[in-house]
Write a protein that holds these residues in place. Structure first.
Motif, PDB file in Angstrom:
ATOM      1  N   VAL A 197      45.557  30.305  26.405  1.00 39.15           N
ATOM      2  CA  VAL A 197      45.581  29.906  27.821  1.00 39.15           C
ATOM      3  C   VAL A 197      46.193  31.006  28.680  1.00 39.15           C
ATOM      4  O   VAL A 197      45.789  31.208  29.827  1.00 39.15           O
ATOM      5  N   LEU A 198      47.160  31.730  28.117  1.00 37.58           N
ATOM      6  CA  LEU A 198      47.763  32.848  28.860  1.00 37.58           C
ATOM      7  C   LEU A 198      46.754  33.989  29.005  1.00 37.58           C
ATOM      8  O   LEU A 198      46.605  34.584  30.083  1.00 37.58           O
ATOM      9  N   LEU A 199      46.026  34.273  27.916  1.00 42.35           N
ATOM     10  CA  LEU A 199      45.022  35.347  27.965  1.00 42.35           C
ATOM     11  C   LEU A 199      43.951  35.018  29.011  1.00 42.35           C
ATOM     12  O   LEU A 199      43.583  35.874  29.826  1.00 42.35           O
ATOM     13  N   ASP A 200      43.459  33.782  28.992  1.00 40.65           N
ATOM     14  CA  ASP A 200      42.419  33.381  29.951  1.00 40.65           C
ATOM     15  C   ASP A 200      42.912  33.558  31.385  1.00 40.65           C
ATOM     16  O   ASP A 200      42.184  34.052  32.254  1.00 40.65           O
ATOM     17  N   ALA A 201      44.152  33.131  31.635  1.00 39.71           N
ATOM     18  CA  ALA A 201      44.683  33.215  33.004  1.00 39.71           C
ATOM     19  C   ALA A 201      44.833  34.672  33.437  1.00 39.71           C
ATOM     20  O   ALA A 201      44.537  35.017  34.588  1.00 39.71           O
ATOM     21  N   LEU A 202      45.263  35.532  32.528  1.00 36.43           N
ATOM     22  CA  LEU A 202      45.431  36.951  32.888  1.00 36.43           C
ATOM     23  C   LEU A 202      44.074  37.590  33.201  1.00 36.43           C
ATOM     24  O   LEU A 202      43.950  38.363  34.157  1.00 36.43           O
ATOM     25  N   VAL A 203      43.072  37.261  32.398  1.00 30.77           N
ATOM     26  CA  VAL A 203      41.730  37.812  32.659  1.00 30.77           C
ATOM     27  C   VAL A 203      41.245  37.331  34.031  1.00 30.77           C
ATOM     28  O   VAL A 203      40.762  38.119  34.852  1.00 30.77           O
ATOM     29  N   ARG A 204      41.426  36.027  34.282  1.00 29.01           N
ATOM     30  CA  ARG A 204      40.936  35.464  35.553  1.00 29.01           C
ATOM     31  C   ARG A 204      41.667  36.100  36.740  1.00 29.01           C
ATOM     32  O   ARG A 204      41.042  36.594  37.678  1.00 29.01           O
ATOM     33  N   GLU A 205      42.999  36.142  36.673  1.00 26.46           N
ATOM     34  CA  GLU A 205      43.774  36.611  37.829  1.00 26.46           C
ATOM     35  C   GLU A 205      43.680  38.121  38.030  1.00 26.46           C
ATOM     36  O   GLU A 205      43.897  38.610  39.116  1.00 26.46           O
ATOM     37  N   SER A 206      43.394  38.845  36.966  1.00 24.78           N
ATOM     38  CA  SER A 206      43.236  40.303  37.135  1.00 24.78           C
ATOM     39  C   SER A 206      41.884  40.611  37.773  1.00 24.78           C
ATOM     40  O   SER A 206      41.679  41.700  38.283  1.00 24.78           O
ATOM     41  N   ALA A 207      40.972  39.649  37.756  1.00 22.25           N
ATOM     42  CA  ALA A 207      39.611  39.846  38.288  1.00 22.25           C
ATOM     43  C   ALA A 207      39.049  41.183  37.807  1.00 22.25           C
ATOM     44  O   ALA A 207      38.403  41.918  38.567  1.00 22.25           O
ATOM     45  N   ALA A 208      39.317  41.490  36.548  1.00 23.90           N
ATOM     46  CA  ALA A 208      38.885  42.781  35.998  1.00 23.90           C
ATOM     47  C   ALA A 208      37.477  42.653  35.419  1.00 23.90           C
ATOM     48  O   ALA A 208      37.036  41.561  35.053  1.00 23.90           O
ATOM     49  N   ASP A 209      36.816  43.784  35.352  1.00 26.42           N
ATOM     50  CA  ASP A 209      35.526  43.876  34.671  1.00 26.42           C
ATOM     51  C   ASP A 209      35.855  44.103  33.184  1.00 26.42           C
ATOM     52  O   ASP A 209      36.209  45.214  32.783  1.00 26.42           O
ATOM     53  N   VAL A 210      35.819  43.035  32.401  1.00 29.60           N
ATOM     54  CA  VAL A 210      36.251  43.126  30.995  1.00 29.60           C
ATOM     55  C   VAL A 210      35.061  43.524  30.132  1.00 29.60           C
ATOM     56  O   VAL A 210      34.064  42.796  30.074  1.00 29.60           O
ATOM     57  N   ARG A 211      35.183  44.666  29.478  1.00 28.43           N
ATOM     58  CA  ARG A 211      34.073  45.127  28.635  1.00 28.43           C
ATOM     59  C   ARG A 211      34.499  45.100  27.169  1.00 28.43           C
ATOM     60  O   ARG A 211      35.118  46.046  26.662  1.00 28.43           O
ATOM     61  N   VAL A 212      34.195  43.979  26.508  1.00 32.49           N
ATOM     62  CA  VAL A 212      34.499  43.916  25.070  1.00 32.49           C
ATOM     63  C   VAL A 212      33.435  44.726  24.323  1.00 32.49           C
ATOM     64  O   VAL A 212      32.379  45.054  24.871  1.00 32.49           O
ATOM     65  N   GLY A 213      33.758  45.071  23.091  1.00 32.71           N
ATOM     66  CA  GLY A 213      32.829  45.903  22.307  1.00 32.71           C
ATOM     67  C   GLY A 213      32.756  47.333  22.830  1.00 32.71           C
ATOM     68  O   GLY A 213      31.803  48.052  22.567  1.00 32.71           O
ATOM     69  N   THR A 214      33.781  47.751  23.578  1.00 29.88           N
ATOM     70  CA  THR A 214      33.790  49.105  24.154  1.00 29.88           C
ATOM     71  C   THR A 214      34.963  49.894  23.574  1.00 29.88           C
ATOM     72  O   THR A 214      36.105  49.738  24.016  1.00 29.88           O
ATOM     73  N   ARG A 215      34.695  50.685  22.550  1.00 30.26           N
ATOM     74  CA  ARG A 215      35.747  51.517  21.944  1.00 30.26           C
ATOM     75  C   ARG A 215      35.778  52.857  22.663  1.00 30.26           C
ATOM     76  O   ARG A 215      34.831  53.643  22.558  1.00 30.26           O
TER      77      ARG A 215
END
Ligand SMILES: Cc1cc2nc3c(=O)[nH]c(=O)nc-3n(C[C@H](O)[C@H](O)[C@H](O)COP(=O)(O)OP(=O)(O)OC[C@H]3O[C@@H](n4cnc5c(N)ncnc54)[C@H](O)[C@@H]3O)c2cc1C
Length: 446
Positions: A221-239
């Protein structure tokens, strides 16, 4: 303005969230995460139909960072505390009380260790203040070198190792005094005449605050909230594999493109790779931080199973068991006691143990066998899962503070790059939150 955070563990997510707070809605913030999910060593998954944490499950309750973050994110009602039951130490084939009033297991006197160590060791602890003691203010040593010489090997194996095995997936042989026990090092540098006296001076003042906190529905729940509030473009699978300077002062991040600033929030070894062409000294210091692999087996037993009345069972080194600790989650956390099943987490892997080579079936088998030995529980679990944590925790070995200083000095020479992570100023979640926030603040300031 365009910013990148490389690494989507808690350090990186907090950095992205703090960048958003400082830079406002117009900045573009990209989080590059090598794996297929954010969270790193924080992971919440379903076991027997309900969510549980299978990486970190708690945080030090006396540090303010996590409760403050939960409040900021509107998650204050998620903060939970343990039941207050104490763990025991499994030593010489028996469950013994975890001594109170120690500094990471190092006692300030023999008074609480009488059921944990033998009479010869108690006498050695008693006599320690009267025997000649020399401490070298200019160097560092392993916790074992210091404690075994003063108090004997049993204190190391039964009192100190079980705690260091939990915090660092290490042991007193892989952890240094200055990096892991800074208040003790200060007391020794300030001239404490014995180890006993140094521990006494280094112990935190008594407090009624709960020692640990947790998150009711799991770290997810903390991870979800941080992703939401950062409004970041999250690119998983990106090494990210390269970072290079481009004309005009920007940095080009492989797979992401040019950015005005970047926070590296990676385990030490990967941060070293990215910095190898940019700052030799910082990269070299990061390469010298060893990483310990571990594995966790989560077991769900039927409701009728009686777990011991303990929050956990820590295993002394040298015992003929493969597990290093058991958390009796249904006893430790009142919110988990309400579940249909009885939850137990078995932890494996002190630095150097070949846990990565053990199959899931071997680990579940070892967890069940070892748990039966320490608890008497023979029941068949209704559900079980395994999480490997390869290279999970950095070892704060002797000289760690010098390595951190070299990393920070090297980073200071790279305008627009900041660094955060578990290898810097503490491996725990609160320290990682602080390190991600500080990296974002420095980046904005520069
Ligand atoms: C089993 C276990 C139990 C723990 N229990 C506790 C606990 O109860 N309480 C507590 O306070 N602490 C605990 N810890 C410690 C704490 O969880 C970690 O130290 C902390 O979560 C580390 O966060 P981090 O963001 O610095 O690093 P990580 O979580 O390692 O995140 C780094 C991220 O970077 C990504 N990455 C790596 N290379 C690249 C690349 N080239 N490009 C892009 N991304 C990349 C990784 O995939 C990872 O997601 C535990 C740790 C472990 C392993």
């Amino acid at each position: 303005m365009r910013f990148a955070v490389v690494g989507g563990g808690i350090s990186g997510l907090v950095a992205a969230y703090k960048l958003r707070q400082s830079l406002g809605p117009d900045a573009e913030i990209v989080i590059a995460e090598a794996s297929d999910r954010v969270g790193g060593k924080l992971r919440t998954v379903s076991l027997a139909g309900d969510d549980i944490d299978i990486g970190a499950e708690a945080f030090v309750g006396r540090r303010p960072e996590v409760p403050a973050l939960l409040r900021e994110l509107g998650l204050a009602d998620q903060l939970v505390h343990p039941s207050g039951l104490r763990p025991v130490i499994w030593a010489d084939g028996d469950a013994r009380p975890l001594p109170p009033g120690t500094l990471m297991g190092i006692p300030a006197g023999p008074e609480y260790l009488d059921r944990l160590v033998d009479g010869e060791t108690l006498a050695k602890i008693e006599a320690e203040p009267t025997t000649q003691f020399a401490w070298d203010r200019t160097s560092d040593c392993t916790v074992e070198e210091l404690v075994a010489a003063r108090f004997g090997e049993q204190v190391v194996q039964r009192s100190v190792d079980p705690l260091l095995g939990g915090v660092y997936s290490g042991s007193s042989r892989t952890i240094g005094v200055r990096g892991a026990l800074p208040t003790l090092a200060t007391a020794l540098d300030d001239g404490a005449p014995s180890l006993t006296e140094a521990v006494r001076r280094a112990l935190p003042p008594p407090s009624t605050a709960p020692v640990f906190g947790g998150i009711r529905d799991g770290y997810g729940v903390l991870l979800d909230a941080l992703v939401r509030e950062s409004a970041a473009d999250v690119r998983v699978g990106t090494r990210v594999q390269t970072i290079t300077r481009v004309p005009g002062g920007q940095w080009a991040i492989g797979g992401i493109g040019p950015v005005d600033g970047v926070v590296l929030a990676l385990p030490a070894r990967w941060a070293a790779e990215l910095l190898s062409g940019l700052n030799h000294a910082a990269a070299q210091a990061l390469r010298e931080v060893p990483l310990a692999s571990s594995a966790l087996v989560a077991l769900a037993f039927p409701a009728g199973v009686e777990l011991p009345q303990r929050s956990g069972i820590l295993v002394a080194t040298g015992e003929p068991l493969r597990a290093k600790a058991f958390t009796l989650s249904s006893r430790k956390w009142p919110h988990l006691a309400e579940r249909e099943v009885k939850l137990v987490r078995a932890s494996f892997g002190r630095f150097g143990d070949p846990v990565s080579a053990w199959s899931d079936a071997e680990l579940i088998g070892a967890a069940r066998e070892d748990f039966a030995v320490v608890s008497g529980v023979l029941a068949e679990p209704v559900d079980a899962l395994v999480q490997h944590w390869p290279d999970g925790l950095p070892q704060y070995g002797p000289g760690h503070l010098d390595r951190v200083a070299a990393v920070e000095a090297g980073i200071a020479e790279l305008d627009g790059i900041e660094i955060a992570g578990a290898f810097l100023h503490g491996v725990g979640v609160p320290a990682c939150v602080a390190s991600g926030a500080a990296a974002a603040t420095r980046l904005v300031a520069r």
